[in-house]
Design a protein around this motif. Structure first.
Motif, PDB file in Angstrom:
ATOM      1  N   GLY A 114      56.045 -30.577  55.245  1.00 47.23           N
ATOM      2  CA  GLY A 114      54.829 -31.385  55.317  1.00 47.23           C
ATOM      3  C   GLY A 114      53.981 -30.920  56.496  1.00 47.23           C
ATOM      4  N   VAL A 115      52.833 -31.530  56.656  1.00 42.82           N
ATOM      5  CA  VAL A 115      51.929 -31.152  57.740  1.00 42.82           C
ATOM      6  C   VAL A 115      52.533 -31.617  59.060  1.00 42.82           C
ATOM      7  N   LYS A 116      52.785 -30.661  59.937  1.00 49.16           N
ATOM      8  CA  LYS A 116      53.391 -30.938  61.241  1.00 49.16           C
ATOM      9  C   LYS A 116      52.449 -30.598  62.392  1.00 49.16           C
ATOM     10  N   GLN A 117      51.572 -29.627  62.161  1.00 49.37           N
ATOM     11  CA  GLN A 117      50.666 -29.134  63.198  1.00 49.37           C
ATOM     12  C   GLN A 117      49.243 -29.523  62.817  1.00 49.37           C
ATOM     13  N   ARG A 118      48.536 -30.162  63.743  1.00 47.18           N
ATOM     14  CA  ARG A 118      47.168 -30.571  63.446  1.00 47.18           C
ATOM     15  C   ARG A 118      46.261 -29.351  63.446  1.00 47.18           C
ATOM     16  N   ILE A 119      45.517 -29.196  62.356  1.00 45.95           N
ATOM     17  CA  ILE A 119      44.564 -28.092  62.255  1.00 45.95           C
ATOM     18  C   ILE A 119      43.155 -28.643  62.446  1.00 45.95           C
ATOM     19  N   HIS A 120      42.255 -27.773  62.855  1.00 47.91           N
ATOM     20  CA  HIS A 120      40.881 -28.152  63.162  1.00 47.91           C
ATOM     21  C   HIS A 120      39.926 -27.211  62.434  1.00 47.91           C
ATOM     22  N   THR A 121      38.681 -27.599  62.339  1.00 47.57           N
ATOM     23  CA  THR A 121      37.688 -26.842  61.577  1.00 47.57           C
ATOM     24  C   THR A 121      36.986 -25.824  62.465  1.00 47.57           C
ATOM     25  N   VAL A 122      36.886 -24.603  61.966  1.00 54.92           N
ATOM     26  CA  VAL A 122      36.164 -23.536  62.653  1.00 54.92           C
ATOM     27  C   VAL A 122      34.908 -23.225  61.852  1.00 54.92           C
ATOM     28  N   THR A 123      33.778 -23.140  62.544  1.00 50.75           N
ATOM     29  CA  THR A 123      32.531 -22.732  61.896  1.00 50.75           C
ATOM     30  C   THR A 123      31.910 -21.599  62.701  1.00 50.75           C
ATOM     31  N   VAL A 124      31.177 -20.756  61.991  1.00 48.76           N
ATOM     32  CA  VAL A 124      30.478 -19.638  62.625  1.00 48.76           C
ATOM     33  C   VAL A 124      29.000 -19.812  62.341  1.00 48.76           C
ATOM     34  N   ASP A 125      28.207 -19.720  63.394  1.00 51.53           N
ATOM     35  CA  ASP A 125      26.759 -19.839  63.248  1.00 51.53           C
ATOM     36  C   ASP A 125      26.096 -18.800  64.139  1.00 51.53           C
ATOM     37  N   ASN A 126      25.446 -17.836  63.511  1.00 50.03           N
ATOM     38  CA  ASN A 126      24.699 -16.813  64.232  1.00 50.03           C
ATOM     39  C   ASN A 126      25.581 -16.082  65.256  1.00 50.03           C
ATOM     40  N   GLY A 127      26.828 -15.787  64.863  1.00 52.75           N
ATOM     41  CA  GLY A 127      27.738 -15.059  65.739  1.00 52.75           C
ATOM     42  C   GLY A 127      28.476 -15.909  66.758  1.00 52.75           C
ATOM     43  N   ASN A 128      28.216 -17.204  66.754  1.00 52.09           N
ATOM     44  CA  ASN A 128      28.895 -18.124  67.665  1.00 52.09           C
ATOM     45  C   ASN A 128      29.997 -18.867  66.915  1.00 52.09           C
ATOM     46  N   ILE A 129      31.138 -19.062  67.585  1.00 55.92           N
ATOM     47  CA  ILE A 129      32.274 -19.769  67.004  1.00 55.92           C
ATOM     48  C   ILE A 129      32.309 -21.189  67.560  1.00 55.92           C
ATOM     49  N   TYR A 130      32.448 -22.162  66.655  1.00 55.31           N
ATOM     50  CA  TYR A 130      32.535 -23.575  67.029  1.00 55.31           C
ATOM     51  C   TYR A 130      33.806 -24.173  66.430  1.00 55.31           C
ATOM     52  N   VAL A 131      34.400 -25.110  67.158  1.00 52.69           N
ATOM     53  CA  VAL A 131      35.566 -25.831  66.652  1.00 52.69           C
ATOM     54  C   VAL A 131      35.235 -27.315  66.636  1.00 52.69           C
ATOM     55  N   THR A 132      35.567 -27.962  65.531  1.00 49.63           N
ATOM     56  CA  THR A 132      35.448 -29.409  65.388  1.00 49.63           C
ATOM     57  C   THR A 132      36.857 -29.956  65.219  1.00 49.63           C
ATOM     58  N   LEU A 133      37.230 -30.897  66.082  1.00 54.42           N
ATOM     59  CA  LEU A 133      38.568 -31.474  65.999  1.00 54.42           C
ATOM     60  C   LEU A 133      38.760 -32.226  64.695  1.00 54.42           C
ATOM     61  N   SER A 134      39.977 -32.213  64.216  1.00 49.68           N
ATOM     62  CA  SER A 134      40.339 -32.956  63.015  1.00 49.68           C
ATOM     63  C   SER A 134      40.127 -34.448  63.261  1.00 49.68           C
ATOM     64  N   ASN A 135      39.552 -35.129  62.297  1.00 44.86           N
ATOM     65  CA  ASN A 135      39.434 -36.588  62.412  1.00 44.86           C
ATOM     66  C   ASN A 135      40.324 -37.285  61.385  1.00 44.86           C
ATOM     67  N   GLU A 136      41.335 -36.544  60.925  1.00 48.00           N
ATOM     68  CA  GLU A 136      42.318 -37.133  60.015  1.00 48.00           C
ATOM     69  C   GLU A 136      43.068 -38.227  60.760  1.00 48.00           C
ATOM     70  N   SER A 137      43.264 -39.372  60.131  1.00 45.84           N
ATOM     71  CA  SER A 137      43.830 -40.526  60.817  1.00 45.84           C
ATOM     72  C   SER A 137      45.364 -40.529  60.866  1.00 45.84           C
TER      73      SER A 137
END
Length: 157
Positions: A114-137
């Motif tokens: 099962g899911v044991k490690q929290r994963i987060h969202t990665v987005t790329v915009d114009n060569g920049n990397i952004y991370v958004t934390l998981s908001n799974e409850s």
């Protein structure tokens, strides 16, 4: 405060995207570490895809940013350098091999814990990397090591 002078909901701020680096840098190193809203994460670039997860292994707090990426049952996984736990990059599932003890000729098969490690969202915009934390409850095993005394990224202050 937001740019327009209004107060931002503190709960929503925790889930806003945070700049962590340049795309060209992570493509060279294939991984990077970052602190996103006081949570340490590791970002991987593997086979053309970006993945982010808590930096410490769910099992015993091992440093996942120092682990190797290997494929198990067709799924790319980070292998914790401390105890060799295998965690899928895409879902955060812990994998293990199982065998039917009643069938001595059976081959081991890969199974999910099962899911044991929290994963987060990665987005790329114009060569920049952004991370958004998981908001799974749901409560995730890696949450225990994600903040506090277990931090591995040293502040420059």
């Amino acid at each position: 405060m937001d740019l327009d002078g209004s107060e931002q909901d503190p709960e929503m701020k925790e889930y806003s995207s945070v700049y962590v680096g340049r795309e060209e840098d992570i493509k060279k190193s294939e991984r990077m570490t970052a602190v996103v809203h006081d949570r340490e994460v590791v970002i991987f670039y593997h086979k053309g895809e970006y993945h982010a997860m808590d930096i410490r292994c769910y099992h015993s707090g091992g440093p996942l940013h120092l682990g190797d990426i290997e494929d198990f049952d067709g799924r790319p996984c980070i292998v914790c350098p401390w105890h060799k736990y295998k965690i899928t990059l895409a879902t955060g599932e812990g994998l293990y091999q199982s065998i039917n003890p009643r069938d001595p000729s059976a081959k081991p098969k890969w199974c999910s814990k099962g899911v044991k490690q929290r994963i987060h969202t990665v987005t790329v915009d114009n060569g920049n990397i952004y991370v958004t934390l998981s908001n799974e409850s749901f409560k995730c095993d890696s949450d225990f090591y994600a903040t506090g005394d277990f931090k591995v990224i040293r502040s420059s202050f």
